[in-house]
Design an enzyme around this catalytic site. Sequence first.
Site, PDB file in Angstrom:
ATOM      1  N   GLU A  15      15.707  -1.633   6.298  1.00  0.00           N
ATOM      2  CA  GLU A  15      14.935  -1.701   5.118  1.00  0.00           C
ATOM      3  C   GLU A  15      15.615  -1.277   3.800  1.00  0.00           C
ATOM      4  O   GLU A  15      15.761  -0.210   3.611  1.00  0.00           O
ATOM      5  CB  GLU A  15      13.421  -1.463   5.190  1.00  0.00           C
ATOM      6  CG  GLU A  15      12.504  -1.958   3.991  1.00  0.00           C
ATOM      7  CD  GLU A  15      11.192  -1.390   4.182  1.00  0.00           C
ATOM      8  OE1 GLU A  15      10.339  -2.291   4.470  1.00  0.00           O
ATOM      9  OE2 GLU A  15      10.880  -0.151   3.524  1.00  0.00           O
TER      10      GLU A  15
ATOM     11  N   PHE B 234      20.798   5.603  -8.289  1.00  0.00           N
ATOM     12  CA  PHE B 234      21.537   6.489  -7.174  1.00  0.00           C
ATOM     13  C   PHE B 234      20.874   5.818  -6.033  1.00  0.00           C
ATOM     14  O   PHE B 234      20.186   4.892  -6.023  1.00  0.00           O
ATOM     15  CB  PHE B 234      20.864   7.912  -7.156  1.00  0.00           C
ATOM     16  CG  PHE B 234      19.356   8.151  -7.555  1.00  0.00           C
ATOM     17  CD1 PHE B 234      18.545   8.064  -6.394  1.00  0.00           C
ATOM     18  CD2 PHE B 234      18.649   8.160  -8.600  1.00  0.00           C
ATOM     19  CE1 PHE B 234      17.110   8.198  -6.597  1.00  0.00           C
ATOM     20  CE2 PHE B 234      17.255   8.302  -8.856  1.00  0.00           C
ATOM     21  CZ  PHE B 234      16.643   8.265  -7.763  1.00  0.00           C
TER      22      PHE B 234
ATOM     23  N   HIS C 267      11.845  -5.487  -1.715  1.00  0.00           N
ATOM     24  CA  HIS C 267      12.288  -5.146  -0.266  1.00  0.00           C
ATOM     25  C   HIS C 267      13.164  -6.463   0.297  1.00  0.00           C
ATOM     26  O   HIS C 267      12.874  -7.493   0.248  1.00  0.00           O
ATOM     27  CB  HIS C 267      10.984  -4.906   0.645  1.00  0.00           C
ATOM     28  CG  HIS C 267      10.229  -3.526   0.329  1.00  0.00           C
ATOM     29  ND1 HIS C 267       9.514  -3.046   1.296  1.00  0.00           N
ATOM     30  CD2 HIS C 267      10.371  -2.671  -0.687  1.00  0.00           C
ATOM     31  CE1 HIS C 267       8.814  -2.010   0.759  1.00  0.00           C
ATOM     32  NE2 HIS C 267       9.264  -1.675  -0.793  1.00  0.00           N
TER      33      HIS C 267
ATOM     34  N   LYS D 259       1.550  -4.691  -4.889  1.00  0.00           N
ATOM     35  CA  LYS D 259       0.522  -4.316  -3.652  1.00  0.00           C
ATOM     36  C   LYS D 259      -0.733  -3.667  -4.743  1.00  0.00           C
ATOM     37  O   LYS D 259      -0.650  -3.528  -5.714  1.00  0.00           O
ATOM     38  CB  LYS D 259       0.756  -3.172  -2.860  1.00  0.00           C
ATOM     39  CG  LYS D 259       1.849  -3.832  -1.971  1.00  0.00           C
ATOM     40  CD  LYS D 259       2.073  -2.688  -0.692  1.00  0.00           C
ATOM     41  CE  LYS D 259       3.220  -3.012   0.257  1.00  0.00           C
ATOM     42  NZ  LYS D 259       3.382  -1.979   1.184  1.00  0.00           N
TER      43      LYS D 259
ATOM     44  N   LYS E  92       3.098   5.044  13.390  1.00  0.00           N
ATOM     45  CA  LYS E  92       2.921   3.558  12.959  1.00  0.00           C
ATOM     46  C   LYS E  92       2.845   2.620  14.125  1.00  0.00           C
ATOM     47  O   LYS E  92       2.239   1.718  13.894  1.00  0.00           O
ATOM     48  CB  LYS E  92       4.526   3.396  12.232  1.00  0.00           C
ATOM     49  CG  LYS E  92       4.150   1.971  11.393  1.00  0.00           C
ATOM     50  CD  LYS E  92       5.367   1.818  10.577  1.00  0.00           C
ATOM     51  CE  LYS E  92       5.285   0.460   9.918  1.00  0.00           C
ATOM     52  NZ  LYS E  92       6.240   0.216   8.685  1.00  0.00           N
TER      53      LYS E  92
END
Lengths: 213, 213, 213, 213
Positions: free
Chosen positions: C142, C44, C123, C115, C58
Amino acid sequence: MVLVISNWDTFLTPYVQAVEELKVKLKGLREQYQLSSKHTPIEFVTGRVKPVTSILEKAQRKNIPLDRIGREMQDIAGVRLVCQFVNDIDTIVELIRSRSDFNVVEERDYIKRKKESGYRSYHMVIEYSVHTIDGEKSVLVELQVRTMAMNFWATIEHSLNYKYSGEIPDEIKERLQRAAEAAFQLDEEMSKIKGEVREAQQIITKNRENSSN
Amino acid sequence: MVLVISNWDTFLTPYVQAVEELKVKLKGLREQYQLSSKHTPIEFVTGRVKPVTSILEKAQRKNIPLDRIGREMQDIAGVRLVCQFVNDIDTIVELIRSRSDFNVVEERDYIKRKKESGYRSYHMVIEYSVHTIDGEKSVLVELQVRTMAMNFWATIEHSLNYKYSGEIPDEIKERLQRAAEAAFQLDEEMSKIKGEVREAQQIITKNRENSSN
Amino acid sequence: MVLVISNWDTFLTPYVQAVEELKVKLKGLREQYQLSSKHTPIEFVTGRVKPVTSILEKAQRKNIPLDRIGREMQDIAGVRLVCQFVNDIDTIVELIRSRSDFNVVEERDYIKRKKESGYRSYHMVIEYSVHTIDGEKSVLVELQVRTMAMNFWATIEHSLNYKYSGEIPDEIKERLQRAAEAAFQLDEEMSKIKGEVREAQQIITKNRENSSN
Amino acid sequence: MVLVISNWDTFLTPYVQAVEELKVKLKGLREQYQLSSKHTPIEFVTGRVKPVTSILEKAQRKNIPLDRIGREMQDIAGVRLVCQFVNDIDTIVELIRSRSDFNVVEERDYIKRKKESGYRSYHMVIEYSVHTIDGEKSVLVELQVRTMAMNFWATIEHSLNYKYSGEIPDEIKERLQRAAEAAFQLDEEMSKIKGEVREAQQIITKNRENSSN
């Protein structure tokens, strides 16, 4: 009692839900007509919830206290059914009356008795029940049934009304009425053609059956 | 009585309509949770009507005559509710039981008693009424309530089952069961974290209230 | 230069448009795979534009001046592609690299180098051009490519991060890492099954061809 | 070369994709106009891919070999932009010509030179490129730009044409032409009102500015 802005989301949630459900239900009918090779009386379906600013403005204009708008303002939720021919409207009205998933609480026939402005449409107010995370809620929804010509005219009148804040100058009002008359003539002539189309089609079908013997 | 292919569209119409309406109703709940800043027990909602070939194949396998599939095949219409945490499932099941726009006619708890294959899900069969151009029709719809981990595993088992025509080799079956066990462990651990999150959050809220005095 | 709140709608318009267009483009690929009887590497597709409050938060945290966020904040527009198997990710990455309707400007492989938190995803930052009523605008988007297990874990980590304002307590962090490890094991095992499925299927197809001679 | 039925899905895939992408792109413009408080020249956008039976019928009627329909049949993919006022059409045509994500390869102005039947619309044929799982494909798409009155009339003419297999009896043809004339008058009168609306609004805005000094 005064509703503050922070309550609006909660207040409008069942209306948003009602419009979404009714759009799916009525668009479903349209698809079923198209699948059956019958003439579909529904050309398209749209829906909207009245913006908060318009609710406030109408409440003030009509002198409705905010704690009574749920019962007295019937068009907070609105669904529009647009069709090709004037007598499709009767078919749709019958379909709506026959359903058991909501109750029709009021009908206003602005086609037999058009508004002074030239506005024509068949309005039905229904009581529709939705289940929210806070339980069952019953809301009023206004259904507007109209032809494409009625809709075309109404869309333009609405934007002029908005621009002139409801006070359209007399000269433009007159033009709008002439345009409404032209839209009416269009509907009349189309209705006559529709009858002929059906007759013609029966003849064609018969001819085909005869020739295949 | 034998249903011929040309009847399928008519037969499936109320199922298609039921799935569309239920998706809008259940997605509406999800949006209401998100608006309310409460934890939303519904991550996403999907729905489908079983393809004709799968209906025929299942009718033959389960020995269901075609004129009885409407009552005896409960998953012709299916709606899936997927959530993050195992105990969200209880919240959803309660929400569904409390509604008056359909009746729950059967429940199967494949979480307390998982299937031999490793399959876990909470199934509810509801009786749901739709209005079509041919009148009101009542259909059965299967609701599957599961976590994202259960769903992830089930999606892969489904595609393996499809590829092996239901006869997955023992070796792969064993791996699938180990994977199911891993998915189960994931759900268990996540559930424990959830409790801590809530406790932690109450502490944080209290600290904030104290420091603001 | 300081952007005031009234500019946000205008500023975000091309991002909203880019997300809508990319969702239609990438969902289209998924439907094409399903239509062809090939294995579909895309389970999906979802997309979102970062809320203004998150952009501001941010920008402050990363010390990005508001007049440079368009170039320096790469995830204002985000599109996520979720797949079943780990090596579906390579297929998707290749498909994206091969397109000429946008440019890939950066790639970060958090699968080979996960990470510290346990986060895994592939990404890609692309430069995508949209046409608005004020002309052509180029924006960064992104793309996150990940398996269902990676996505399941990331969704839960995201909500914990949100609840703990980025400072998850060590004890819960450890549990999250164990869960990440379990999700990783799930992906590993599923990948092995996938290979067997393909081998098995080639055998089945061959047997069928032989028996039909 | 003869295309067999099994190829149609593959053949039509890029057309389906092009229509989906163009609908999102053009609806995006409409939303941007609504967000800016400018008059929106786009009332609604629809799109469709021609059904296979209609493609075959037209190929036979126009004597187009099936291996050349991709280049010679320009309306396999069609997108319609409907607006309120006649001069909105010019605004839309300019917007479309100015885009760099497709090329306009042909324009036909059936408004200055209406068809004998009474049909009015502005047609643009564009060359649009889509990325499929089999690579990049370029397809022709017909854009129809028209007012609501033109659209209303065309919808009805289309259904009569369909019913009479293109051979509408002279008497009904005459009525259709009178209806087309009425629709044209409606557009003319509406156009004049539009000018007045703009003038009036400038006066109102000026009055407001003066009174606030």
